[in-house]
Scaffold this motif. Sequence first.
Motif, short mmCIF file in Angstrom:
data_model
loop_
_atom_site.label_atom_id
_atom_site.label_comp_id
_atom_site.label_asym_id
_atom_site.label_seq_id
_atom_site.Cartn_x
_atom_site.Cartn_y
_atom_site.Cartn_z
N GLU A 24 0.81 -1.20 0.15
CA GLU A 24 -0.02 -0.13 0.07
C GLU A 24 0.94 1.01 0.10
OE1 GLU A 24 -3.50 2.41 2.55
OE2 GLU A 24 -2.22 0.74 3.53
N THR A 25 1.91 1.36 0.69
CA THR A 25 2.94 2.60 0.89
C THR A 25 3.45 2.81 -0.42
OG1 THR A 25 3.12 2.09 3.29
CG2 THR A 25 4.87 3.42 2.05
N ALA A 26 3.99 1.52 -1.14
CA ALA A 26 4.65 1.63 -2.24
C ALA A 26 3.68 2.25 -3.42
CB ALA A 26 5.35 0.51 -2.73
N ILE A 27 2.34 1.75 -3.37
CA ILE A 27 1.34 2.32 -4.38
C ILE A 27 1.09 3.96 -4.09
CG2 ILE A 27 -1.03 2.31 -4.83
CD1 ILE A 27 -0.45 -0.94 -4.45
N ARG A 28 0.95 4.18 -2.89
CA ARG A 28 0.81 5.62 -2.48
C ARG A 28 2.18 6.62 -3.06
NH1 ARG A 28 -3.90 6.08 0.51
NH2 ARG A 28 -4.49 4.51 1.60
N CYS A 38 0.18 0.93 -14.92
CA CYS A 38 0.35 -0.39 -15.07
C CYS A 38 1.98 -0.86 -14.87
CB CYS A 38 -0.03 -1.19 -16.49
SG CYS A 38 0.28 -2.46 -17.04
N ALA A 39 2.82 -0.10 -15.33
CA ALA A 39 4.13 -0.28 -15.31
C ALA A 39 4.64 -0.12 -13.67
CB ALA A 39 4.94 0.79 -16.06
N ALA A 40 4.12 0.94 -13.27
CA ALA A 40 4.50 1.06 -11.76
C ALA A 40 3.98 0.02 -10.80
CB ALA A 40 3.95 2.42 -11.11
N ALA A 41 2.59 -0.39 -11.01
CA ALA A 41 2.34 -1.63 -10.57
C ALA A 41 2.97 -2.74 -10.62
CB ALA A 41 0.79 -1.82 -10.75
N HIS A 42 3.60 -3.05 -11.87
CA HIS A 42 4.43 -4.34 -12.26
C HIS A 42 5.67 -3.93 -11.45
CE1 HIS A 42 2.06 -6.83 -14.84
NE2 HIS A 42 1.56 -6.02 -15.19
N GLY A 43 6.20 -2.80 -11.26
CA GLY A 43 7.44 -2.43 -10.81
C GLY A 43 7.41 -2.76 -9.32
N ILE A 44 6.17 -2.47 -8.77
CA ILE A 44 6.08 -2.70 -7.42
C ILE A 44 5.95 -4.34 -6.93
CG2 ILE A 44 4.20 -3.00 -5.25
CD1 ILE A 44 3.55 0.08 -6.52
N ALA A 45 5.41 -5.03 -7.73
CA ALA A 45 5.27 -6.32 -7.86
C ALA A 45 6.44 -6.92 -7.91
CB ALA A 45 4.33 -6.98 -9.11
N ASP A 46 7.39 -6.67 -8.86
CA ASP A 46 8.76 -7.07 -9.01
C ASP A 46 9.65 -6.88 -7.65
OD1 ASP A 46 8.37 -7.86 -11.53
OD2 ASP A 46 9.28 -6.38 -12.44
N VAL A 55 -0.69 -6.72 -6.47
CA VAL A 55 -0.64 -5.52 -6.31
C VAL A 55 -1.87 -4.97 -6.80
CG1 VAL A 55 0.54 -3.50 -7.38
CG2 VAL A 55 1.81 -5.31 -6.58
N GLY A 56 -2.45 -5.47 -7.87
CA GLY A 56 -3.93 -5.11 -8.37
C GLY A 56 -5.03 -5.08 -7.42
N LYS A 57 -4.91 -6.21 -6.37
CA LYS A 57 -5.81 -6.29 -5.48
C LYS A 57 -5.87 -5.08 -4.42
CE LYS A 57 -4.99 -8.80 -1.84
NZ LYS A 57 -4.72 -9.83 -0.98
N LYS A 135 -9.43 -11.51 -27.99
CA LYS A 135 -9.69 -10.80 -26.90
C LYS A 135 -8.50 -11.12 -25.70
CE LYS A 135 -13.00 -9.94 -23.44
NZ LYS A 135 -13.25 -8.56 -23.51
N ILE A 136 -8.10 -10.10 -25.23
CA ILE A 136 -6.90 -10.23 -24.10
C ILE A 136 -7.52 -10.29 -22.60
CG2 ILE A 136 -4.86 -9.36 -23.16
CD1 ILE A 136 -4.08 -8.01 -25.93
N SER A 137 -7.30 -11.43 -22.24
CA SER A 137 -8.01 -11.39 -20.83
C SER A 137 -7.46 -12.96 -20.28
CB SER A 137 -9.60 -11.34 -20.94
OG SER A 137 -9.94 -11.74 -19.67
N PRO A 138 -7.39 -12.78 -18.97
CA PRO A 138 -7.53 -11.87 -17.96
C PRO A 138 -5.82 -10.85 -17.87
CG PRO A 138 -6.78 -13.86 -16.90
CD PRO A 138 -6.82 -13.94 -18.39
N CYS A 139 -6.25 -9.68 -17.26
CA CYS A 139 -5.06 -8.83 -16.99
C CYS A 139 -4.34 -9.45 -15.82
CB CYS A 139 -5.76 -7.41 -16.91
SG CYS A 139 -4.35 -6.18 -15.75
N GLN A 140 -3.06 -9.24 -15.78
CA GLN A 140 -2.21 -9.75 -14.68
C GLN A 140 -2.52 -8.99 -13.54
OE1 GLN A 140 2.04 -10.34 -15.82
NE2 GLN A 140 1.37 -9.37 -17.41
N LEU A 141 -2.91 -7.67 -13.55
CA LEU A 141 -3.22 -7.00 -12.24
C LEU A 141 -4.82 -7.10 -11.91
CD1 LEU A 141 -1.45 -3.62 -13.45
CD2 LEU A 141 -0.82 -5.39 -11.73
N GLY A 142 -5.50 -7.79 -12.72
CA GLY A 142 -7.00 -8.20 -12.41
C GLY A 142 -7.77 -6.73 -12.82
N ALA A 143 -7.46 -6.08 -13.74
CA ALA A 143 -8.25 -4.93 -13.97
C ALA A 143 -9.45 -5.39 -14.94
CB ALA A 143 -7.59 -4.00 -14.75
N PHE A 144 -9.22 -6.35 -15.81
CA PHE A 144 -10.15 -6.93 -16.61
C PHE A 144 -9.86 -8.47 -16.76
CE2 PHE A 144 -6.93 -5.47 -19.45
CZ PHE A 144 -6.40 -6.58 -19.93
#
Length: 144
Positions: A24-28, A38-46, A55-57, A135-144
Amino acid sequence: MTHQDAGKYSAKHPAGTKYDPAIETAIRERAENGKVTCAAAHGIADHFRVPPSEVGKTIDLMEYRIVRCQLGLFGYSPEKKVVTAAREAPAALHQRLQQSVVDGKVSCLTCWDIARDLGVNKMDVSSACELLKIKISPCQLGAF
């Protein structure tokens, strides 16, 4: 989730779902106006060595919005989606996508893997998907 669902992202998760306060802190720290790329979220996951879905959750539970999908599918303004259909798909890309399709869909992760394996841009893969009506699905972050 659609634009009408904005601000209701946490509803995708069961009541009482928990998340890591460090994530949460890293996201904020990386968010601007309640939006995280999306890139920042994946960076946080890494960084935390967790699946992107974790991270998506957390982003959902914070009621933040994910923007600038690296496949160009959502989160751009004002167009929303910036990927367009390619005029043609190179044979190797076409073949890999056709091999990966299940029920007319290919996952975001598979698109990333194909891009890496073939040495092409992620948007080239999503553009080929548009051309081939995949169609591209699902999203790694859970957006779709």
